[in-house]
Design an enzyme around this catalytic site. Structure first.
Site, PDB file in Angstrom:
ATOM      1  N   TYR A  24       0.844  -1.196   0.000  1.00 29.32           N
ATOM      2  CA  TYR A  24       0.000   0.000   0.000  1.00 29.32           C
ATOM      3  C   TYR A  24       0.890   1.261   0.000  1.00 29.32           C
ATOM      4  CZ  TYR A  24      -3.989  -3.106   0.619  1.00 29.32           C
ATOM      5  OH  TYR A  24      -4.943  -4.075   0.427  1.00 29.32           O
ATOM      6  N   CYS A  71     -11.379 -18.120   4.632  1.00 30.18           N
ATOM      7  CA  CYS A  71     -11.628 -16.771   5.180  1.00 30.18           C
ATOM      8  C   CYS A  71     -11.131 -15.699   4.223  1.00 30.18           C
ATOM      9  CB  CYS A  71     -10.970 -16.621   6.554  1.00 30.18           C
ATOM     10  SG  CYS A  71      -9.236 -17.141   6.570  1.00 30.18           S
TER      11      CYS A  71
HETATM   12 FE1  SF4 Z   1      -9.352 -19.216   7.598  1.00 28.73          FE
HETATM   13 FE2  SF4 Z   1      -8.265 -20.952   9.285  1.00 28.73          FE
HETATM   14 FE3  SF4 Z   1     -10.884 -20.688   9.167  1.00 28.73          FE
HETATM   15 FE4  SF4 Z   1      -9.562 -21.840   7.146  1.00 28.73          FE
HETATM   16  S1  SF4 Z   1      -9.777 -22.600   9.231  1.00 28.73           S
HETATM   17  S2  SF4 Z   1     -11.182 -20.342   6.998  1.00 28.73           S
HETATM   18  S3  SF4 Z   1      -7.689 -20.587   7.174  1.00 28.73           S
HETATM   19  S4  SF4 Z   1      -9.438 -19.142   9.813  1.00 28.73           S
END
Ligand code: SF4
Ligand code: ADP
Length: 685
Positions: free
Chosen positions: A175, A350
């Site tokens: 950034y 995520c």
């Molecule tokens: Fe993200 Fe870990 Fe959840 Fe997978 S298990 S979605 S990497 S937080």
């Protein structure tokens, strides 16, 4: 239970400039896909982290000015007093649990497309933007730089007004402040370019400005990409990265060390990194400054965490994903319940939420993102209105999660699994190269189920419809998963092809069931997630020659959403994969697959020794269809999807079973009309 004294060090307070963190658990800034358009969800999410024991809870990136806009991705903003008020709710909610609130001030520079605000994009140099489009960016003149410093300063003041304790200068992830640092994006000839000191000038000024504006009450943190991983011509940890710490090391109150010019390196998936993968970078910074250092590394093991502190790698346990998978990780360690940690599997689902412009979701933690709109709490469960006997068929992620949540609500649960092991698809998928950590989806749930007296589990129990009916449970839950199709139907083919049985034609199920394959392998991928690429890697590693054919233009194309695509394609090409893109399957005759170019329709023939079709999947719902008693389908048996969706499906069913449907309507964030707008529905009649 009492805390293991070995972990006491994790619960020591740490001074960060003028503020003190109550412990070493530091939730570093991470995207939520919520931003300023979903303020209620955002507040509830951060509050939950604080409730779970994270001593520092930071927001995601927070734009300091409309010229830093990443529409359609969700970001926070501190452009005016309304933004200040909105964010004050977040800091207040975090403070309510005794934690410090941090905020990551952000300007994207040439990464900001400004599609929402239609401001001109700014960068150290005029030229191409870092997003694909027909726009370029304006090189900042000295007046622009002055203005930019003013915006940053104003945002810092607003952050303080909003109640934040730690205010970030964000020189990471390529950034704007980092774009000034890197010789790759800064070839200015004036006092902000050329020499190292000149390139670091803006960062130094931002730290000084922020300290001067708010440093008496707030800690000033710098998030720095210590190595942009673009080779010797860019910022490297042994070159300019190190020099930055030598030069500015004592200026801020805390260093948050990040890695790489993109988020994919910093939140690297478990397929391409292991726990503590950034250690060498954090250690080096720690050796060069007396200020506290924090760094992420997908830490889920308390022993590894203690090692980080005792070996002087860092002062905190930095975490984004582990705090998403288990917001109560610190509390569990504090209470001697570390075996109950819901460990992040490093799948990066995520990350895909943010990359798709949708609210955060997590494979391991189905309640993530649902704190406000559904009122779900990861540790608290509403007791069943009427405890019932529940028969769950299938012990994959959906069945395990349903059994666990039903059990926690007080139902009497029986789980029947046809095979001799629990886990379903995660047993198979975690056997693929690099995906070992995915087995944690099963392991967390089997451990928790093992503690429950009201859940009975039966393996080797391939239940027939007669068995199920005879069991006479109050409710039957079918979680029998799905099959990979062998008729060609997939993302780009909507009606089945006629494919004659061929003993050299395989689906992923055949491979997992131990099919023996010798010779060259052709993989056709019309699924586009990780499966085809991971199978290709497995075959290449075993010495097969592998050719990958797909309607897409990259290998495992959807993994761009999990920030893995570059890693996957680079690795497979280096292992010798050959590719043919933009090819849609037409037919398979004997040992030849016929495809057409999706643009020109030009046909190509691919003769094969072995063909692996990775296309669509089909629910395994035979038991459901043949049953004479009412039943509920969940997970892949209902709709084949990701492991995250299977877990979510099982959880949602269990949360909602026997509840009043009216109480289950999820709340929605509303874009509100201005208060002075008067409108009566009857006017519209
Ligand atoms: Fe993200 Fe870990 Fe959840 Fe997978 S298990 S979605 S990497 S937080
Ligand atoms: P999901 O992702 O929806 O949980 P999986 O495919 O991972 O689906 O798991 C489905 C599980 O159901 C597998 O472990 C499979 O062995 C089991 N199963 C399938 N049919 C039956 C049956 N008739 N009785 C018991 N278990 C079954």
């Amino acid at each position: 239970m009492a805390r293991n004294p070995r972990y006491d060090v994790l619960f020591e307070p740490v001074q960060i400039g003028p503020v003190s963190a109550p412990n070493r658990f530091y939730q570093t800034p991470h995207a939520t896909g919520m931003g300023n358009m979903m303020p209620n969800s955002s507040v509830a999410l951060r509050a939950l982290k604080a409730e779970g024991g994270w001593g520092v809870v930071c927001t995601e990136y927070c734009s300091i000015h409309p010229s830093s806009d990443e529409t359609p991705y969700a970001y926070l903003s501190l452009w005016d007093d309304e933004d200040t008020l909105q964010l004050a709710a977040t800091s207040k909610a975090i403070h309510a649990h005794g934690s410090l609130a941090g905020i990551e001030l952000w300007h994207g520079g040439s990464h900001s497309n400004n599609r929402g605000t239609r401001e001109v994009a700014l960068a150290p140099m005029a030229g191409s933007a870092k997003y694909i489009g027909p726009t370029q960016v304006k090189g900042m003149d000295l007046t622009d730089i002055d203005r930019f410093r003013g915006w940053h300063r104003d945002a810092a003041l607003r952050a303080q007004q909003a109640g934040f304790d730690i205010v970030y200068v964000y020189a990471g992830h390529d950034y704007l402040p980092f774009q000034f640092l890197s010789p790759l994006s800064n070839q200015r000839q004036d006092q902000y370019g050329g020499s190292f000191e000149n390139r670091a000038r803006l960062l130094r000024e931002l730290i000084e400005d922020t300290r001067e504006a708010i440093g008496d009450r707030c800690a000033v943190a710098v998030r720095l990409a210590i190595d942009e991983l673009h080779g010797d011509h860019g910022v490297t940890s042994s070159g300019d990265g190190r020099r930055i710490i030598e030069y500015l090391g004592e200026l801020p109150d805390l260093w948050d060390i990040a890695l790489g010019g993109s988020l994919g390196n910093d939140s690297c998936s478990s397929r391409f990194s292991s726990e503590g993968y950034q250690e060498q970078y954090a250690s080096e910074v720690k050796s060069l400054t007396s200020k506290p250092v924090v760094n992420v590394g997908r830490f889920t093991s308390p022993d590894t965490m203690v090692g980080q502190i005792k070996r002087g790698v860092q002062d905190f346990i930095g975490a984004a994903r582990p705090s998403i998978a288990d917001p109560f990780l610190p509390h569990k360690i504090s209470q001697g319940r570390e075996d109950e940690i819901r460990e992040c599997i490093g799948c990066n689902i995520c990350r895909s939420a943010n990359n798709e412009g949708s609210p955060l979701r997590c494979t391991q933690n189905p309640t993530m993102g649902e704190e406000w709109r559904r009122g779900w709490h990861p540790e608290n469960f509403k007791p069943a209105n009427q405890p019932a006997s529940m028969l769950v068929i299938g012990g994959g992620p959906a069945g395990l999660e349903a059994a666990l949540t039903l059990g926690k609500r007080g139902h009497q649960v029986t789980l029947a699994e046809a095979s001799s092991v629990l886990g379903g698809r995660v047993v198979r998928e975690s056997s693929l190269p690099g995906l070992q950590n995915w087995i944690r989806v099963r392991d967390y749930r089997t451990y928790m189920l093992g503690q429950m007296e009201n859940v009975d589990i039966y393996l080797d129990s391939n239940l027939s419809t007669a068995d199920i009916e005879e069991f006479a449970a109050d409710a039957v839950v079918i979680a029998t998963g799905c099959y990979w199709r062998r008729d060609g139907l997939g993302a780009s083919v909507s009606s089945p092809l006629s494919i004659r049985e061929n003993h050299n034609l395989f689906t992923p199920d055949d491979i997992f069931n131990g099919a023996s394959i010798s010779g060259d392998i052709l993989i056709y991928d019309d699924d586009h997630y990780m499966m085809a690429g991971a199978l290709a890697e497995m075959f290449l590693a075993a010495g097969h020659k592998v050719r990958y054919v797909s309607p897409a233009t990259t290998v495992s194309s959807w993994t761009a959403m999990t920030d893995e695509q570059d890693f996957i394609q680079s690795k497979l090409l280096s292992m010798g994969l050959s590719t043919s893109f933009s090819q849609k399957i037409d037919k398979i005759v004997e040992n030849c697959m016929y495809t057409n170019c999706i643009h020109s329709e030009k046909p190509i023939q691919h003769t094969f020794e072995n063909l692996v079709l990775v296309t669509g999947r089909e629910s395994n719902d035979r038991v459901f269809r043949e049953l004479n008693v009412p039943a509920f389908r969940i997970g892949d048996c209902l709709v084949p999807s990701s492991i995250a969706d299977a877990v979510y499906s099982g959880h949602k069913f269990a949360r909602e079973y026997d509840e009043d449907p009216v109480s289950l309507i999820a709340k929605r964030e509303r874009a509100l009309l201005q208060p002075n707008t008067t409108l009566h529905l009857e006017d519209q009649a």
